[in-house]
Design a protein around this motif. Structure first.
Motif, mmCIF file in Angstrom:
data_model
loop_
_atom_site.group_PDB
_atom_site.id
_atom_site.type_symbol
_atom_site.label_atom_id
_atom_site.label_comp_id
_atom_site.label_asym_id
_atom_site.label_seq_id
_atom_site.Cartn_x
_atom_site.Cartn_y
_atom_site.Cartn_z
ATOM 1 N N MET A 1 -61.253 -0.919 40.535
ATOM 2 C CA MET A 1 -62.406 -0.025 40.574
ATOM 3 C C MET A 1 -62.098 1.458 40.419
ATOM 4 S SD MET A 1 -65.049 -1.920 40.587
ATOM 5 C CE MET A 1 -66.454 -1.014 41.229
ATOM 6 N N HIS A 2 -60.854 1.787 40.090
ATOM 7 C CA HIS A 2 -60.586 3.197 39.741
ATOM 8 C C HIS A 2 -59.368 3.248 38.836
ATOM 9 C CE1 HIS A 2 -61.004 7.599 40.339
ATOM 10 N NE2 HIS A 2 -59.754 7.542 39.913
ATOM 11 N N ASN A 3 -59.597 3.486 37.562
ATOM 12 C CA ASN A 3 -58.495 3.495 36.625
ATOM 13 C C ASN A 3 -58.763 4.478 35.488
ATOM 14 O OD1 ASN A 3 -56.341 2.364 34.704
ATOM 15 N ND2 ASN A 3 -56.121 1.092 36.535
ATOM 16 N N HIS A 4 -57.725 4.712 34.710
ATOM 17 C CA HIS A 4 -57.815 5.606 33.537
ATOM 18 C C HIS A 4 -57.084 4.925 32.379
ATOM 19 C CE1 HIS A 4 -59.211 9.302 35.726
ATOM 20 N NE2 HIS A 4 -58.595 8.697 36.760
ATOM 21 N N LEU A 5 -57.770 4.056 31.670
ATOM 22 C CA LEU A 5 -57.121 3.304 30.594
ATOM 23 C C LEU A 5 -56.627 4.209 29.471
ATOM 24 C CD1 LEU A 5 -59.520 0.221 30.146
ATOM 25 C CD2 LEU A 5 -57.319 0.279 31.335
ATOM 26 N N ASP A 6 -57.203 5.382 29.331
ATOM 27 C CA ASP A 6 -56.858 6.238 28.186
ATOM 28 C C ASP A 6 -55.604 7.073 28.394
ATOM 29 O OD1 ASP A 6 -58.300 7.608 30.182
ATOM 30 O OD2 ASP A 6 -58.907 9.190 28.781
ATOM 31 N N LYS A 7 -55.111 7.170 29.621
ATOM 32 C CA LYS A 7 -54.048 8.132 29.883
ATOM 33 C C LYS A 7 -52.629 7.572 29.778
ATOM 34 C CE LYS A 7 -56.732 11.040 33.080
ATOM 35 N NZ LYS A 7 -56.726 12.311 32.351
ATOM 36 N N THR A 8 -52.452 6.271 29.871
ATOM 37 C CA THR A 8 -51.105 5.719 30.039
ATOM 38 C C THR A 8 -50.190 5.948 28.840
ATOM 39 O OG1 THR A 8 -49.898 3.717 30.643
ATOM 40 C CG2 THR A 8 -51.721 3.446 29.106
#
Length: 411
Positions: A68-75
């Motif tokens: 419920m808290h992620n940043h798929l675009d940053k990795t």
């Protein structure tokens, strides 16, 4: 119809010399069109009309997880090893990220897909991802994340949040946020109305204006600490009440709630519950934690997430949200069967197999046939030992795992 044979389910409590243990039994589950349609004790025979029969061989079924808290675009995943550049403060961190955005944007889809793979392999079939909307790359990361998620729509559902990482009240960002909402973002994000936008009321009003314009839910990053942070939460709840936006918003991080006296924590918890404002935590080790148990005791919905990992903010972390429950258990010294078992609800959207007193809750006929299969005695052992996720089933379909290839596929 699909039949799952010999599925271990938790069915009640066993009291044994002052200790509570979890009682389990084996069942056969009939699945049709993604839902459980029959549940038989293992002593009964499975109808011969079964189209497909899987032998689960006594492995425990638990609910699938929600990241419920992620940043798929940053990795940085798929780009090789890269340590994070040390910086002196948040301003330098944001500047460094801004310098990288244009370079990273063309690979957003491939990096997001790898991250989804990792999150799914650890049992999450729902991902809430924040995606940068900023003046440097506009909607490019959003486009890549949407393309990546589209390839996994058989396996995961998602909330895609337009996230003004470099500030909402600046340049063309409000216009870009509206473009994002017209082009696939499903929720409106916000970020530190005091620390980043330097105008609490103006930032919150703009966030609510966009949400109202697009009839969208909201999830706001709030790192602002102490009374500045709690003032921000109070102002947001005021706006939720004025706009009748109850049960549609969340505050992520919310370190500030853990930094004020308990009487204020309780006051905030009551307002959060009354207005259905959820709290999202990533269980950080270097920040104040929101008082998760207190919030839970007062009826506030709490959810956990992994946050971004292996990116320009930190080289650490991975996509196993179960580790967040495990860490919370360490920090709060949870050791009893019931407290460990019950804490799983913070990563399942509230679903647990049993109540604290041992009444059976899940799964039941008409529930979605979505399970994680693990080699464990109970949910408590799952939290304490974090066993390998052998297979993940989403709405009747195996979307991850080798359970069937390493064990006999009956038919």
């Amino acid at each position: 119809m699909i039949w799952l044979k010999n599925v271990k389910l938790e069915v009640g409590n066993i009291e044994n010399e002052g200790m509570t243990e979890t009682k389990t039994e084996l069942f056969h589950l009939g699945v049709k069109e993604g839902k459980i349609v029959q549940q038989l004790p293992h002593s009964q025979s499975i109808p011969e009309t079964a189209d497909v029969l899987y032998d689960v061989k006594g492995h425990l079924a638990i609910p699938t997880f929600k990241e419920m808290h992620n940043h798929l675009d940053k990795t940085y995943l798929t780009l090789g090893w890269k340590a994070t550049k040390p910086v002196k403060n948040l301003k330098e961190r944001l500047q460094f990220e801004a310098e990288e955005l244009t370079e990273l944007a063309p690979t957003t889809k491939q990096r997001a897909k790898r991250m989804i793979d990792e999150i799914l392999s650890n049992g999450s079939t729902h991902i809430r991802t924040h995606v940068n909307i900023d003046p440097y790359i506009g909607l490019k990361n959003l486009e890549g994340v949407i393309e990546a998620l589209d390839e996994y729509k058989h396996a995961v559902t998602a909330d895609i949040i337009a996230f003004p990482q470099h500030g909402l009240i600046r340049d063309s960002v409000p216009t870009l946020m509206r473009e994002a909402m017209r082009n696939g973002a499903t929720m409106v994000g916000g970020l530190d109305p005091a620390g980043i936008d330097r105008s609490i009321e103006k930032s919150l009003y703009e966030t609510m204006n966009i949400a109202s314009e697009f009839n969208a839910d909201v999830d706001i990053h709030l790192h602002d600490s102490g009374h500045v942070g709690t003032y921000t939460i109070d102002k947001w709840i005021d706006m939720v009440e004025e706009s009748n936006w109850q049960n549609r918003t969340a505050i992520s991080h919310a370190f500030c709630i853990g930094e004020v006296p308990e009487v204020k924590q309780i006051e905030l918890a009551e307002r959060l519950r009354e207005n259905g404002v959820s709290i999202m935590s990533t269980i950080p080790l270097t920040k104040s934690l929101p008082p998760i148990q207190l919030l839970d005791d007062h009826g506030v919905k709490v959810h956990l997430g992994c946050d971004g990992f292996y990116d320009s903010w930190s080289p650490l972390g991975h996509g196993d949200v179960l580790e967040k429950v495990y860490k919370y258990g360490q920090l709060t010294r949870r050791s009893g069967e019931v407290s460990l078992r019950d804490s799983l609800k913070w990563i399942t959207g509230g679903t647990t197999a049993l109540t604290k007193t041992g009444e059976y809750k899940w799964p039941k006929v008409e529930d979605e046939a979505s399970f994680i299969f693990v080699d464990a005695a109970s949910s408590a052992e799952v939290v304490a030992r974090r066993p390998k996720r052998l297979a993940v089933m989403n709405k009747g379909k195996v979307v991850y795992g080798s359970l069937w290839s390493t064990h006999e596929l009956v038919k």
